[in-house]
Structures are given as C-alpha cells and as structure tokens.
Scaffold this active site. Structure first.
Site, PDB file in Angstrom:
ATOM      1  N   TYR A 144       0.833  -1.311  -0.225  1.00 22.97           N
ATOM      2  CA  TYR A 144      -0.021  -0.174  -0.019  1.00 22.97           C
ATOM      3  C   TYR A 144       0.689   1.334   0.111  1.00 22.97           C
ATOM      4  O   TYR A 144       0.431   2.194   0.065  1.00 22.97           O
ATOM      5  CB  TYR A 144      -0.980  -0.114   1.121  1.00 22.97           C
ATOM      6  CG  TYR A 144      -2.072  -1.244   1.171  1.00 22.97           C
ATOM      7  CD1 TYR A 144      -2.859  -1.183   0.359  1.00 22.97           C
ATOM      8  CD2 TYR A 144      -1.703  -2.323   1.922  1.00 22.97           C
ATOM      9  CE1 TYR A 144      -3.937  -2.040   0.487  1.00 22.97           C
ATOM     10  CE2 TYR A 144      -2.548  -3.357   1.917  1.00 22.97           C
ATOM     11  CZ  TYR A 144      -3.473  -3.019   1.232  1.00 22.97           C
ATOM     12  OH  TYR A 144      -4.699  -4.194   1.063  1.00 22.97           O
ATOM     13  N   ALA A 145       2.191   1.039   0.035  1.00 15.51           N
ATOM     14  CA  ALA A 145       2.989   2.168   0.025  1.00 15.51           C
ATOM     15  C   ALA A 145       4.338   2.096  -0.529  1.00 15.51           C
ATOM     16  O   ALA A 145       4.807   0.888  -0.610  1.00 15.51           O
ATOM     17  CB  ALA A 145       3.306   2.729   1.498  1.00 15.51           C
ATOM     18  N   LEU A 146       4.991   2.925  -0.904  1.00 10.04           N
ATOM     19  CA  LEU A 146       6.380   3.024  -1.732  1.00 10.04           C
ATOM     20  C   LEU A 146       7.292   3.619  -0.713  1.00 10.04           C
ATOM     21  O   LEU A 146       7.064   4.263  -0.009  1.00 10.04           O
ATOM     22  CB  LEU A 146       6.327   3.655  -2.983  1.00 10.04           C
ATOM     23  CG  LEU A 146       5.650   3.210  -4.330  1.00 10.04           C
ATOM     24  CD1 LEU A 146       5.528   4.079  -5.248  1.00 10.04           C
ATOM     25  CD2 LEU A 146       6.359   1.766  -4.626  1.00 10.04           C
ATOM     26  N   SER A 151       8.314   7.260  -4.288  1.00 15.53           N
ATOM     27  CA  SER A 151       6.774   7.822  -4.680  1.00 15.53           C
ATOM     28  C   SER A 151       6.798   9.295  -5.207  1.00 15.53           C
ATOM     29  O   SER A 151       7.519  10.051  -4.893  1.00 15.53           O
ATOM     30  CB  SER A 151       6.006   7.775  -3.020  1.00 15.53           C
ATOM     31  OG  SER A 151       4.808   8.586  -3.245  1.00 15.53           O
ATOM     32  N   HIS A 153       4.571  11.590  -4.608  1.00 15.43           N
ATOM     33  CA  HIS A 153       4.340  12.344  -3.523  1.00 15.43           C
ATOM     34  C   HIS A 153       5.665  13.045  -2.901  1.00 15.43           C
ATOM     35  O   HIS A 153       5.430  14.302  -2.250  1.00 15.43           O
ATOM     36  CB  HIS A 153       3.570  11.500  -2.363  1.00 15.43           C
ATOM     37  CG  HIS A 153       2.296  11.382  -2.596  1.00 15.43           C
ATOM     38  ND1 HIS A 153       1.319  12.249  -2.794  1.00 15.43           N
ATOM     39  CD2 HIS A 153       1.685  10.206  -3.118  1.00 15.43           C
ATOM     40  CE1 HIS A 153       0.010  11.699  -3.009  1.00 15.43           C
ATOM     41  NE2 HIS A 153       0.305  10.393  -3.189  1.00 15.43           N
ATOM     42  N   ASP A 160      -3.569  13.269  -4.138  1.00 14.42           N
ATOM     43  CA  ASP A 160      -4.527  12.186  -3.889  1.00 14.42           C
ATOM     44  C   ASP A 160      -5.889  12.937  -3.884  1.00 14.42           C
ATOM     45  O   ASP A 160      -6.060  13.878  -2.838  1.00 14.42           O
ATOM     46  CB  ASP A 160      -4.479  11.092  -2.970  1.00 14.42           C
ATOM     47  CG  ASP A 160      -3.259  10.201  -3.078  1.00 14.42           C
ATOM     48  OD1 ASP A 160      -2.887  10.131  -4.141  1.00 14.42           O
ATOM     49  OD2 ASP A 160      -2.871   9.657  -2.182  1.00 14.42           O
ATOM     50  N   GLU A 203      -5.500   3.348  -9.110  1.00 16.66           N
ATOM     51  CA  GLU A 203      -5.709   4.410  -8.263  1.00 16.66           C
ATOM     52  C   GLU A 203      -6.398   5.765  -8.896  1.00 16.66           C
ATOM     53  O   GLU A 203      -5.710   6.488  -9.481  1.00 16.66           O
ATOM     54  CB  GLU A 203      -4.440   5.095  -7.253  1.00 16.66           C
ATOM     55  CG  GLU A 203      -3.472   4.058  -6.880  1.00 16.66           C
ATOM     56  CD  GLU A 203      -2.259   4.552  -5.941  1.00 16.66           C
ATOM     57  OE1 GLU A 203      -2.015   5.787  -5.934  1.00 16.66           O
ATOM     58  OE2 GLU A 203      -1.780   3.986  -5.341  1.00 16.66           O
ATOM     59  N   HIS A 206      -5.175   9.264  -7.702  1.00 22.92           N
ATOM     60  CA  HIS A 206      -3.744   9.606  -7.757  1.00 22.92           C
ATOM     61  C   HIS A 206      -3.621  10.519  -9.158  1.00 22.92           C
ATOM     62  O   HIS A 206      -3.470   9.695 -10.058  1.00 22.92           O
ATOM     63  CB  HIS A 206      -2.782   8.922  -7.701  1.00 22.92           C
ATOM     64  CG  HIS A 206      -1.477   9.057  -7.611  1.00 22.92           C
ATOM     65  ND1 HIS A 206      -0.660   9.233  -6.359  1.00 22.92           N
ATOM     66  CD2 HIS A 206      -0.489   9.462  -8.641  1.00 22.92           C
ATOM     67  CE1 HIS A 206       0.354   9.700  -6.759  1.00 22.92           C
ATOM     68  NE2 HIS A 206       0.567   9.828  -7.979  1.00 22.92           N
TER      69      HIS A 206
END
Length: 284
Positions: A144-146, A151, A153, A160, A203, A206
C-alpha cells in the site's frame, strides 16, 4: 502625337518596365534572405548540466527511478496557510502541502468543475517528505505504500483527490477528472488498464501534474508517463498544436554536461526525465 512619337513612348515604357522589374524581384529576394537570417538567429546555444536530468515536471518516479533531492519542487507550501489556494474544495487535514504552481492549476480545475455542477472535491494527500514517506511505508507495508524516494508524493507534483460524496471511481468528481483533468496539466497517473506498465495498482484518486501540452498528448494517445517518455526518446522531436498554438517538444539524451539549441524569441521550459535525458518544450 505622331506615329513615331507614339512608338517611342511605348518603347520607353517597355525599357522602364524591364529596368524596374528586377528591382522589385531583388527586393523580394532581400526580404526572403532577411527571413532566413532571422531563422538562422532563431536559436542560441546553452549549456545544460547533468543535474538537470533530475529536475522538472516530467520526472519519472517509480521503483526503478527514485527522486533525487534536487527533484523536489522548490515552491512547496502548506495549503491551509494560503487561503487563496483553498477555495471551492476541502482539505483532509491542515498539514497538506503541495507545489504552489500545482495548487494554482488544481484551483483552476476545481473552479471549472464547479461550473459543471461538480463541487465536492477533497485533497487527501499531497507532498510528503522522505521522512514522512518512510514512516508511511513502515506503517502500511509494500502493498500500500512505496519506500521513501520512490513515491511521486516526494516530488510535490502529485496529489490524491477525493470526493465528499462517494469513492472516486463512482463519484461525479472522479468521472469529471477522467474527462477533463488533462486540460489543466494533470494526468491520471495509474490507470486501471496500464497496471502492467506502471506496476502500481489502479488508483483513481492519484493525479500527477505534467503541464500542457504534455497532458494533452498523453490524453490523446492514452499514454502513461512511462510510455510518453519512451515515445519522446524514440522520436526525439515532435510538434503539436493546442488551442491554436504550436508547441515543439525535443528530447536530448544527457550523459554528461551538454550544449543544446534553444529559441531566443520564444518561451521554453526544460525538464529532465529522471532517467537519462531532458525534454525541451517550446511554447507558441
């Protein structure tokens, strides 16, 4: 006027025409030569540092190409402290940050959506520091995350977007963005049918800012950022028209510091791809 006088007058006109005509043609040739001279002086040479590969709006960030520190947007701001940037939508919390330029583009997009009676937007997440990303990765895991640096982000160019009504794949806000976000420089970064290319699950919330005309080209060709950068690397130069203006996009491989040609009478922007090259976008 007698017969000979008349003939003399006609002959004089013919001679005058023959004398004047080359002058007119010569003037046209000088005009063309002047245009050619302007064309030759249209470009100037500039030096591009290798570090430019890691800066700009077209950086590819994923598991293979991490963000370099110089790639982080320099105009990241806390949105809640800039009231003019939060008009017509909500923030998930007051800590959300984003590139100011991207926030302005998002604001324009939201106002356009409001004009279409779509007005329940929410920003759930924006810029994250490497430290924040690392904390999130440890909390949520690799599904669920990098990791920090991998990322989008971490750039300050992605956000998002949510809806206060429904999940984005069902909400009017999500449907409106899929149709219109490209007009404001944004692209849906992880489409449902391109998971094999992005290697990131779908996503619908995103969105990534790449700017015009790139978002328009990506929308038209249904390119992901990976596909678009590969395409530019292949063709090296392309021209596209958007809203009546002609844009020239050129790709240059950069392994060391290089010298490239740029226009001296038109606006241009240089962005790296975070891999091995730079993209020069010349505006109308």
């Amino acid at each position: 006027m007698n017969k000979w006088g008349c003939l003399s007058f006609i002959l004089l006109l013919v001679v005058a025409y023959k004398v004047v005509q080359p002058v007119a043609l010569g003037g046209q040739e000088l005009h063309d030569a002047s245009n050619q001279a302007r064309s030759r002086s249209y470009k100037t040479m500039i030096r591009v540092e290798k570090e430019q590969v890691y800066q700009g709006y077209l950086l590819l960030v994923n598991k293979d190409y991490p963000v370099h520190r110089q790639g982080v947007s320099t105009d990241v701001v806390k949105l809640s402290k800039h009231g003019y940037l939060v008009d017509g939508y909500l923030l998930h919390d007051d800590s959300i940050q984003l590139s100011e330029k991207v926030a302005k583009a998002f604001l324009d997009m939201v106002h356009a959506a409001i004009g279409d009676d779509v007005n329940h937007f929410l920003i759930n997440s924006g810029y994250r520091s490497f430290e924040e990303q690392n904390k999130l990765y440890k909390q949520m895991g690799s599904d669920y995350a990098l990791p920090a640096g991998n990322s989008e982000h971490n750039l300050g160019l992605s956000l998002d977007i949510g809806s206060t009504l429904k999940k984005m794949e069902q909400a009017p806000e999500g449907k409106w963005l899929k149709e219109n976000a490209w007009k404001y420089g944004f692209v849906l970064r992880y489409p449902e049918d391109k998971v094999d290319i992005t290697r990131i699950q779908y996503e619908p919330w995103h969105y990534r800012y790449v700017g015009l005309p790139h978002s328009a080209i990506m929308q038209e060709s249904q390119f992901t950022l990976e596909e678009y950068l590969d395409y530019l690397n292949e063709v090296k130069e392309m021209t596209t028209t958007f809203e009546g203006g002609s844009y020239v996009i050129s790709y240059y491989p950069v392994s060391e510091n290089v010298t490239i040609q740029v226009p001296n009478n038109r606006k241009y922007v240089i962005s790296g791809d975070n891999r091995e090259g730079i993209i020069v976008t010349v505006f109308p």
